[in-house]
Scaffold this active site. Sequence first.
Site, PDB file in Angstrom:
ATOM      1  N   LYS A 155      11.307 -16.413 -10.540  1.00 29.92           N
ATOM      2  CA  LYS A 155      11.094 -15.248 -11.400  1.00 29.92           C
ATOM      3  C   LYS A 155      10.065 -15.538 -12.489  1.00 29.92           C
ATOM      4  O   LYS A 155       9.177 -14.737 -12.754  1.00 29.92           O
ATOM      5  CB  LYS A 155      12.434 -14.855 -12.011  1.00 29.92           C
ATOM      6  CG  LYS A 155      12.724 -13.397 -12.115  1.00 29.92           C
ATOM      7  CD  LYS A 155      12.650 -12.603 -10.846  1.00 29.92           C
ATOM      8  CE  LYS A 155      13.422 -13.151  -9.717  1.00 29.92           C
ATOM      9  NZ  LYS A 155      13.473 -12.364  -8.507  1.00 29.92           N
ATOM     10  N   CYS A 209       0.846  -1.180   0.000  1.00 32.80           N
ATOM     11  CA  CYS A 209       0.000   0.000   0.000  1.00 32.80           C
ATOM     12  C   CYS A 209       0.890   1.242   0.000  1.00 32.80           C
ATOM     13  O   CYS A 209       1.802   1.359   0.813  1.00 32.80           O
ATOM     14  CB  CYS A 209      -0.944   0.090   1.198  1.00 32.80           C
ATOM     15  SG  CYS A 209      -2.234  -1.137   1.163  1.00 32.80           S
ATOM     16  N   GLU A 252      16.084 -19.302  -8.108  1.00 32.83           N
ATOM     17  CA  GLU A 252      15.781 -17.908  -8.396  1.00 32.83           C
ATOM     18  C   GLU A 252      15.125 -17.778  -9.794  1.00 32.83           C
ATOM     19  O   GLU A 252      14.161 -17.031  -9.967  1.00 32.83           O
ATOM     20  CB  GLU A 252      17.077 -17.088  -8.296  1.00 32.83           C
ATOM     21  CG  GLU A 252      16.959 -15.624  -8.572  1.00 32.83           C
ATOM     22  CD  GLU A 252      15.972 -14.884  -7.672  1.00 32.83           C
ATOM     23  OE1 GLU A 252      15.491 -15.425  -6.677  1.00 32.83           O
ATOM     24  OE2 GLU A 252      15.653 -13.726  -8.021  1.00 32.83           O
ATOM     25  N   ASN A 263      -1.673   2.145   5.610  1.00 32.12           N
ATOM     26  CA  ASN A 263      -0.824   1.026   5.207  1.00 32.12           C
ATOM     27  C   ASN A 263      -0.608   0.163   6.438  1.00 32.12           C
ATOM     28  O   ASN A 263      -0.243   0.676   7.488  1.00 32.12           O
ATOM     29  CB  ASN A 263       0.519   1.568   4.693  1.00 32.12           C
ATOM     30  CG  ASN A 263       1.493   0.449   4.352  1.00 32.12           C
ATOM     31  OD1 ASN A 263       1.087  -0.653   3.972  1.00 32.12           O
ATOM     32  ND2 ASN A 263       2.785   0.721   4.482  1.00 32.12           N
ATOM     33  N   GLY A 264      -0.841  -1.149   6.301  1.00 29.81           N
ATOM     34  CA  GLY A 264      -0.631  -2.043   7.445  1.00 29.81           C
ATOM     35  C   GLY A 264      -1.902  -2.768   7.816  1.00 29.81           C
ATOM     36  O   GLY A 264      -2.854  -2.816   7.033  1.00 29.81           O
ATOM     37  N   ARG A 280       3.924  -0.607  -4.821  1.00 30.09           N
ATOM     38  CA  ARG A 280       3.586  -1.142  -3.501  1.00 30.09           C
ATOM     39  C   ARG A 280       2.175  -1.723  -3.450  1.00 30.09           C
ATOM     40  O   ARG A 280       1.736  -2.225  -2.418  1.00 30.09           O
ATOM     41  CB  ARG A 280       3.723  -0.043  -2.449  1.00 30.09           C
ATOM     42  CG  ARG A 280       5.113   0.534  -2.399  1.00 30.09           C
ATOM     43  CD  ARG A 280       5.198   1.623  -1.387  1.00 30.09           C
ATOM     44  NE  ARG A 280       5.213   1.110  -0.052  1.00 30.09           N
ATOM     45  CZ  ARG A 280       6.314   0.869   0.651  1.00 30.09           C
ATOM     46  NH1 ARG A 280       7.484   1.106   0.131  1.00 30.09           N
ATOM     47  NH2 ARG A 280       6.244   0.398   1.864  1.00 30.09           N
ATOM     48  N   HIS A 325      14.062 -38.982  -8.338  1.00 34.83           N
ATOM     49  CA  HIS A 325      13.337 -39.445  -7.143  1.00 34.83           C
ATOM     50  C   HIS A 325      11.872 -39.024  -7.169  1.00 34.83           C
ATOM     51  O   HIS A 325      11.248 -38.862  -6.129  1.00 34.83           O
ATOM     52  CB  HIS A 325      14.028 -38.927  -5.876  1.00 34.83           C
ATOM     53  CG  HIS A 325      15.432 -39.429  -5.748  1.00 34.83           C
ATOM     54  ND1 HIS A 325      15.727 -40.741  -5.447  1.00 34.83           N
ATOM     55  CD2 HIS A 325      16.628 -38.815  -5.950  1.00 34.83           C
ATOM     56  CE1 HIS A 325      17.032 -40.911  -5.433  1.00 34.83           C
ATOM     57  NE2 HIS A 325      17.601 -39.749  -5.745  1.00 34.83           N
ATOM     58  N   TRP A 350      -2.872  -2.584  -1.859  1.00 35.47           N
ATOM     59  CA  TRP A 350      -2.661  -4.025  -1.974  1.00 35.47           C
ATOM     60  C   TRP A 350      -3.557  -4.624  -0.898  1.00 35.47           C
ATOM     61  O   TRP A 350      -3.323  -4.442   0.292  1.00 35.47           O
ATOM     62  CB  TRP A 350      -1.193  -4.376  -1.723  1.00 35.47           C
ATOM     63  CG  TRP A 350      -0.907  -5.830  -1.951  1.00 35.47           C
ATOM     64  CD1 TRP A 350      -0.630  -6.437  -3.148  1.00 35.47           C
ATOM     65  CD2 TRP A 350      -0.871  -6.865  -0.970  1.00 35.47           C
ATOM     66  NE1 TRP A 350      -0.431  -7.773  -2.956  1.00 35.47           N
ATOM     67  CE2 TRP A 350      -0.574  -8.073  -1.643  1.00 35.47           C
ATOM     68  CE3 TRP A 350      -1.065  -6.903   0.419  1.00 35.47           C
ATOM     69  CZ2 TRP A 350      -0.458  -9.292  -0.983  1.00 35.47           C
ATOM     70  CZ3 TRP A 350      -0.959  -8.127   1.066  1.00 35.47           C
ATOM     71  CH2 TRP A 350      -0.656  -9.303   0.371  1.00 35.47           C
ATOM     72  N   GLU A 381       6.575 -15.806 -11.063  1.00 33.03           N
ATOM     73  CA  GLU A 381       6.101 -14.533 -10.554  1.00 33.03           C
ATOM     74  C   GLU A 381       5.615 -13.595 -11.665  1.00 33.03           C
ATOM     75  O   GLU A 381       4.585 -12.945 -11.528  1.00 33.03           O
ATOM     76  CB  GLU A 381       7.285 -13.905  -9.810  1.00 33.03           C
ATOM     77  CG  GLU A 381       7.029 -12.650  -9.091  1.00 33.03           C
ATOM     78  CD  GLU A 381       8.296 -12.139  -8.395  1.00 33.03           C
ATOM     79  OE1 GLU A 381       9.393 -12.706  -8.586  1.00 33.03           O
ATOM     80  OE2 GLU A 381       8.176 -11.157  -7.670  1.00 33.03           O
TER      81      GLU A 381
HETATM   82  C1  F6R Z   1      10.912 -11.933  -5.984  1.00 33.69           C
HETATM   83  C2  F6R Z   1      10.798 -10.877  -4.994  1.00 33.69           C
HETATM   84  C3  F6R Z   1      10.383 -11.239  -3.611  1.00 33.69           C
HETATM   85  C4  F6R Z   1      11.271 -10.514  -2.582  1.00 33.69           C
HETATM   86  C5  F6R Z   1      10.759 -10.791  -1.153  1.00 33.69           C
HETATM   87  C6  F6R Z   1      11.647 -10.151  -0.101  1.00 33.69           C
HETATM   88  O1  F6R Z   1      11.257 -11.429  -7.242  1.00 33.69           O
HETATM   89  O2  F6R Z   1      11.019  -9.726  -5.281  1.00 33.69           O
HETATM   90  O3  F6R Z   1      10.415 -12.611  -3.418  1.00 33.69           O
HETATM   91  O4  F6R Z   1      12.582 -10.954  -2.741  1.00 33.69           O
HETATM   92  O5  F6R Z   1       9.457 -10.321  -1.011  1.00 33.69           O
HETATM   93  O6  F6R Z   1      11.730  -8.771  -0.237  1.00 33.69           O
HETATM   94  P1  F6R Z   1      12.852  -7.945   0.477  1.00 33.69           P
HETATM   95  O7  F6R Z   1      14.157  -8.321  -0.138  1.00 33.69           O
HETATM   96  O8  F6R Z   1      12.506  -6.509   0.227  1.00 33.69           O
HETATM   97  O9  F6R Z   1      12.811  -8.305   1.923  1.00 33.69           O
END
Ligand code: F6R
Length: 596
Positions: free
Chosen positions: A474, A2, A470, A101-102, A27, A493, A75, A477
């Site tokens: 990606k 947010c 990773e 926010n929160g 955000r 396995h 969000w 996501e």
């Molecule tokens: C993946 C991604 C998220 C962040 C995770 C932690 O592409 O961006 O998985 O890595 O939310 O965020 P930080 O590093 O800000 O704590």
Amino acid sequence: MCGIAGYIGNRKAAPILIEMLRLLEYRGYDSVGIATMDSRGRIRISKGVGSIDKVLKEKKLDSLPGNIGIGHTRWSTHGIVSEENAHPHTDCTGKIAIVHNGVIQNYFEIKRELLAKGHRFYSETDTEVVAHLIEELLKEGKTILEALRESIKRLQGDFSIVLLASPERRLYFMKKGLLPLIIGKGKGEAFVASDVIALAPYTKRVLYLEDGSYGYVSRDEIKVENVYGKPLPKRKNISIDASRIDKGGFAHRMHKEIYDIPHFASLFVSYAEHHIKGAIELLETYDKIRIIGAGSSYHASLYGEMVLSRIYKNKHIKAIVASEFPNRIDLVEDDLVIAVSQSGETYDVLEPVRRLKENGVPVLAIVNRRNSELDRIATERVYIEAGVERAVAATKTFVNQVLAFAALGGLESLNEVPKAFDKILKERRNRSGLGSEKLDEAALRIAKSLYDKPSAFYLGRYLGYVAAKEGALKIKEVSYIHAESYPSGELKHGPLALISKDFPVILISYSEKHVRKDRSTYEEVISRGANAYVITFDSLVENFEGASYISLPDVDENVSTAILVVPLFLIAYHAAVLRGYDPDKPRNLAKSVTVE
Ligand code: F6R
């Protein structure tokens, strides 16, 4: 999560709020809304579901009158994505408008009390409760500041709130817990935001509010009080390079941020030469080290575990997913905890860090955002110097987190890395097996062959497995292709059962030590009909004759993870675009996950 923004001054508020919200949109982008106060003290609200551009067009957000206002990009936590649940929210009288926010943990209980007193609610959010609570406290005869003070005491959870209270020409605010709220002051005007990025175009000096702060800003005054009696923090300079925030000619931020990797990697390497001595000394003092992080930052933590264990052979080093950390009982008092977070705001990281600090456990932060909560509460820190990252998916910041661990391990080969990035992203036409493709073209070719498939496997061993994890995260996501990562040896396995004709497999092969086994894995999957693509290095590529591969310039294998992920990022990016999605705004996600 947010974005919240506030403006008061001589200029029309709505267009400024929209510009601030654009900078905060990463955000959250479920809905957007603005409330302004006109010259007669009436609060006007406009809000809707979807992106800023969409709602701006549909609702003419920028036409709201007045030079004071608040804005929000959401969000969702409590309540579905809908216009009713979009912020700002108001009390029964319409004289109080709130953005938040929160999470308010005890909102339900307070809502019940307020319903019994006759308040009427229009949304399912926890936020609306706060507007009615303040209305109720004002009714009891309290001043606005007293009502804010009382609210911080009564409301449970972590939250930052900005509000309008008609007819006062002030932006009121309150903050409890870990979520950021920052004030910027200009000449005859003031700004409030949940992220310093939104203040960068307007002011250079800002005030980061402490836990328990409440007060107001007007055109020429800032008043901050604190429930816990904390003193007013000093103003700080904004360290953001605003010129690198835009898309720089790229269609998407994610693509641009991948191309920013060489620049920020060399920035970090120069920084590490002089600024991480304290962190290394701390590391050397402890025999047991826990590393915590979430998502990509967890993957970097895993790299940290693997590479630091090779270097500090007598230490016991373990990476743990941050949200699982509180469930682990194997932590003893003489541990060092390394907390990895790009934003420095991730709740799952901050929550245990806060508790560890209370118990006297030292915390070394590996963090990108200066002045973030993690930066402020850590015992010692390494800044990854990756600049502002606005695409939701981490790319350049993951790379620099990996480099940060390499630096903590004292790896000399760190110095080779910027040159390798220059080669793959600036100069080099890679040896993809098809002649003279650039890395981006090779990644696009692979993306074209897998973007219409429902699933993919990413395989690798040891440091290659970190890259595989990773890469799989990606592509999931940003393109919503179901991807799973496995240590290559695990395939037989169970998961091998899923391989059939045209099933995409991305195989990482980075080390002489594993290459023979990697070739066997390759054979195992193609003999069952898979479309396999190998990501490897020039000195190993001859082992994959006949395969479709991307070959990268050789680097010391300890730092190879940083290089291997670049083609994987590009494959994910292109797959998302080919599927028609905006990789900068993946569905259901937001950057900076500030909730549990
Ligand atoms: C993946 C991604 C998220 C962040 C995770 C932690 O592409 O961006 O998985 O890595 O939310 O965020 P930080 O590093 O800000 O704590």
